[in-house]
Design a protein around this motif. Structure first.
Motif, PDB file in Angstrom:
ATOM      1  N   PHE A   1       0.828  -1.212   0.000  1.00 12.75           N
ATOM      2  CA  PHE A   1       0.000   0.000   0.000  1.00 12.75           C
ATOM      3  C   PHE A   1       0.859   1.258   0.000  1.00 12.75           C
ATOM      4  O   PHE A   1       0.641   2.176  -0.806  1.00 12.75           O
ATOM      5  N   LEU A   2       1.857   1.316   0.891  1.00 12.52           N
ATOM      6  CA  LEU A   2       2.690   2.512   0.986  1.00 12.52           C
ATOM      7  C   LEU A   2       3.689   2.621  -0.162  1.00 12.52           C
ATOM      8  O   LEU A   2       4.171   3.713  -0.463  1.00 12.52           O
ATOM      9  N   ALA A   3       3.997   1.507  -0.825  1.00  9.21           N
ATOM     10  CA  ALA A   3       4.885   1.560  -1.988  1.00  9.21           C
ATOM     11  C   ALA A   3       4.223   2.312  -3.140  1.00  9.21           C
ATOM     12  O   ALA A   3       4.897   2.971  -3.941  1.00  9.21           O
ATOM     13  N   LYS A   4       2.888   2.226  -3.227  1.00  9.29           N
ATOM     14  CA  LYS A   4       2.137   2.898  -4.297  1.00  9.29           C
ATOM     15  C   LYS A   4       1.563   4.238  -3.854  1.00  9.29           C
ATOM     16  O   LYS A   4       1.063   4.998  -4.680  1.00  9.29           O
ATOM     17  N   PHE A   5       1.616   4.532  -2.567  1.00 12.36           N
ATOM     18  CA  PHE A   5       1.034   5.762  -2.026  1.00 12.36           C
ATOM     19  C   PHE A   5       1.968   6.932  -2.321  1.00 12.36           C
ATOM     20  O   PHE A   5       3.191   6.782  -2.403  1.00 12.36           O
ATOM     21  N   HIS A   6       1.369   8.138  -2.470  1.00 14.81           N
ATOM     22  CA  HIS A   6       2.196   9.310  -2.743  1.00 14.81           C
ATOM     23  C   HIS A   6       3.061   9.648  -1.527  1.00 14.81           C
ATOM     24  O   HIS A   6       2.718   9.323  -0.395  1.00 14.81           O
ATOM     25  N   ALA A   7       4.177  10.299  -1.767  1.00  8.05           N
ATOM     26  CA  ALA A   7       5.143  10.597  -0.707  1.00  8.05           C
ATOM     27  C   ALA A   7       4.507  11.499   0.353  1.00  8.05           C
ATOM     28  O   ALA A   7       3.897  12.530   0.039  1.00  8.05           O
TER      29      ALA A   7
ATOM     30  N   HIS B   1      12.768   0.267  13.114  1.00 13.10           N
ATOM     31  CA  HIS B   1      13.906   0.744  12.336  1.00 13.10           C
ATOM     32  C   HIS B   1      13.949   0.082  10.956  1.00 13.10           C
ATOM     33  O   HIS B   1      14.248   0.737   9.951  1.00 13.10           O
ATOM     34  N   HIS B   2      13.633  -1.213  10.910  1.00 10.86           N
ATOM     35  CA  HIS B   2      13.600  -1.898   9.614  1.00 10.86           C
ATOM     36  C   HIS B   2      12.487  -1.329   8.735  1.00 10.86           C
ATOM     37  O   HIS B   2      12.692  -1.057   7.545  1.00 10.86           O
ATOM     38  N   MET B   3      11.309  -1.121   9.320  1.00 13.03           N
ATOM     39  CA  MET B   3      10.193  -0.561   8.566  1.00 13.03           C
ATOM     40  C   MET B   3      10.506   0.858   8.111  1.00 13.03           C
ATOM     41  O   MET B   3      10.144   1.260   6.988  1.00 13.03           O
ATOM     42  N   ALA B   4      11.200   1.626   8.933  1.00 17.06           N
ATOM     43  CA  ALA B   4      11.555   2.995   8.567  1.00 17.06           C
ATOM     44  C   ALA B   4      12.484   3.012   7.360  1.00 17.06           C
ATOM     45  O   ALA B   4      12.308   3.814   6.430  1.00 17.06           O
ATOM     46  N   ARG B   5      13.461   2.125   7.349  1.00 17.71           N
ATOM     47  CA  ARG B   5      14.374   2.060   6.199  1.00 17.71           C
ATOM     48  C   ARG B   5      13.630   1.641   4.940  1.00 17.71           C
ATOM     49  O   ARG B   5      13.873   2.171   3.841  1.00 17.71           O
ATOM     50  N   GLN B   6      12.707   0.696   5.085  1.00 19.90           N
ATOM     51  CA  GLN B   6      11.967   0.192   3.926  1.00 19.90           C
ATOM     52  C   GLN B   6      11.062   1.277   3.347  1.00 19.90           C
ATOM     53  O   GLN B   6      11.012   1.471   2.118  1.00 19.90           O
ATOM     54  N   LEU B   7      10.356   2.002   4.196  1.00 26.20           N
ATOM     55  CA  LEU B   7       9.441   3.036   3.715  1.00 26.20           C
ATOM     56  C   LEU B   7      10.185   4.260   3.190  1.00 26.20           C
ATOM     57  O   LEU B   7       9.713   4.941   2.270  1.00 26.20           O
TER      58      LEU B   7
ATOM     59  N   GLY C   1      10.351   6.813  -0.778  1.00 22.28           N
ATOM     60  CA  GLY C   1      10.248   8.258  -0.896  1.00 22.28           C
ATOM     61  C   GLY C   1       9.517   8.944   0.237  1.00 22.28           C
ATOM     62  O   GLY C   1       9.325  10.161   0.198  1.00 22.28           O
ATOM     63  N   HIS C   2       9.081   8.195   1.251  1.00 23.86           N
ATOM     64  CA  HIS C   2       8.369   8.796   2.378  1.00 23.86           C
ATOM     65  C   HIS C   2       9.354   9.412   3.367  1.00 23.86           C
ATOM     66  O   HIS C   2      10.495   8.952   3.498  1.00 23.86           O
ATOM     67  N   ASP C   3       8.893  10.438   4.066  1.00 26.28           N
ATOM     68  CA  ASP C   3       9.660  11.042   5.159  1.00 26.28           C
ATOM     69  C   ASP C   3       9.261  10.311   6.442  1.00 26.28           C
ATOM     70  O   ASP C   3       8.191  10.545   6.996  1.00 26.28           O
ATOM     71  N   VAL C   4      10.119   9.407   6.909  1.00 23.18           N
ATOM     72  CA  VAL C   4       9.781   8.530   8.032  1.00 23.18           C
ATOM     73  C   VAL C   4      10.364   9.090   9.330  1.00 23.18           C
ATOM     74  O   VAL C   4      11.545   9.463   9.375  1.00 23.18           O
ATOM     75  N   LYS C   5       9.538   9.148  10.360  1.00 23.90           N
ATOM     76  CA  LYS C   5       9.965   9.628  11.674  1.00 23.90           C
ATOM     77  C   LYS C   5       9.558   8.621  12.743  1.00 23.90           C
ATOM     78  O   LYS C   5       8.503   7.990  12.637  1.00 23.90           O
TER      79      LYS C   5
END
Length: 341
Positions: free
Chosen positions: A41-47, A59-65, A69-73
């Motif tokens: 879902f997030l791979a196709k979602f806009h940034a 931390h693994h999910m943050a690197r993947q997302l 192109g997402h700004d992960v916090k």
């Protein structure tokens, strides 16, 4: 969906609850996903900005997302809890994460890279093995003491336990139990030595770790832990912020304009705090052979304060020095003490 600017994810082992809102805080997305569904879902979602609690798997999910192109916090869970409304459930938690992330003064956790996580896992395994070795050693001491045999402190006497057992008249079954414990102790000792060799090899290739080892009192274990836990220290505004993250600054209870500073706060990672305090005590034991401004400062503190207080103050100073070395890409240099005119 195009108006969603902030997404909060409540992480789980198998299910993930998502809350999305626009820049005005209006809820536009509320859905439950499996791990595979969430990534697709997030791979196709806009940034947009994606926020999660800094917990297992974050931390693994943050690197993947971030790769999409997402700004992960990441937010520490203790800062999310005040924003949970009424009854608690996973969707309410996801909404609270969004609410916390929208605060302008919120502090975030920097996601770790794979090397930092791997090094952190190695340190945790070593810590567990050291704990088990100490437990086996204490059991051997206790069982022998029950039969009137008191051994000196330390691991050296345990390593020559077969010689001691051969000199004593003990029940055969007790000897078998002690031999089994001794074999377990030897196995743990070998595993710890092997892990320490791996840490030394990794530290030899780590520029930050080598620079941290230039600080007096800091050895390979502490330098390796600091390199894996704090990285380049860009998430900390100053050295005091790093010391505060480890709980090495005074706890404050001030009111009515009157400042009241108590003992150290003991917040953050207690393992790093423990290591820094041990580094400070090691430095203080060799204080007679130390020179420079740092040694003069410690001597002046020792003259008027308790050694434990001095050790905590020195540990805080070591944390600040580590921040300066990491952020300015320098090494520790001994500065000569200033002589008053």
């Amino acid at each position: 969906m195009q108006d969603v600017t902030l997404i909060g994810i409540d992480l789980g082992k198998h299910s993930f609850h998502v809350h999305g809102q626009d820049r005005h805080g209006k809820a536009l997305l509320r859905k439950k996903f499996s791990r595979r569904q969430l990534v697709e879902f997030l791979a196709k979602f806009h940034a947009c900005t994606v926020v999660m609690e800094a917990c297992a798997g974050a931390h693994h999910m943050a690197r993947q997302l971030a790769g999409y192109g997402h700004d992960v916090k990441l937010i520490s869970p203790q800062f999310v809890k005040p924003f949970v409304k009424s009854n608690k459930n996973d969707f309410v938690d996801a909404e609270a994460i969004c609410e916390a992330a929208s605060r302008p003064s919120m502090r975030f956790v920097t996601p770790k890279n794979e090397a930092q996580q791997t090094l952190s896992a190695l340190h945790r395994v070593r810590e567990s093995l050291v704990h088990d070795r100490t437990k086996a050693c204490n059991q051997i001491h206790a069982f022998l003491l029950e039969f009137g045999i008191s051994l000196p402190k330390g691991y050296a006497v345990i390593r020559r336990l077969p010689v001691i057992l051969a000199e004593q008249r003990l029940p055969l079954r007790l000897v078998q139990v002690l031999e089994r414990l001794h074999a377990h102790f030897k196995y743990l000792d070998e595993q710890i030595a092997q892990i320490e060799k791996e840490l030394a090899a990794q530290l030899a290739d780590d520029d930050l770790g080598q620079r941290l080892m230039s600080v007096p009192g800091i050895g390979p274990i502490t330098a390796s832990v600091l390199a894996s836990e704090v990285g380049d220290c860009k998430q900390y505004r100053c050295g005091r912020d790093l010391a505060a993250a480890f709980g090495l600054v005074p706890r404050q209870y001030s009111t009515g304009g009157k400042n009241n500073l108590l003992g150290i706060s003991k917040r953050g990672d207690k393992k790093v705090r423990y290591l820094l305090v041990q580094c400070a005590k090691a430095y203080m034991r060799q204080l007679n052979y130390q020179t420079g401004q740092l040694a003069c400062w410690v001597r002046a503190m020792r003259a008027r304060r308790h050694p434990n207080v001095v050790a905590c103050a020195l540990a805080s100073k070591l944390a600040r020095i580590a921040w300066a070395i990491a952020t300015h890409h320098t090494t520790f240099e001994v500065r000569e003490a200033r002589i008053p005119a």
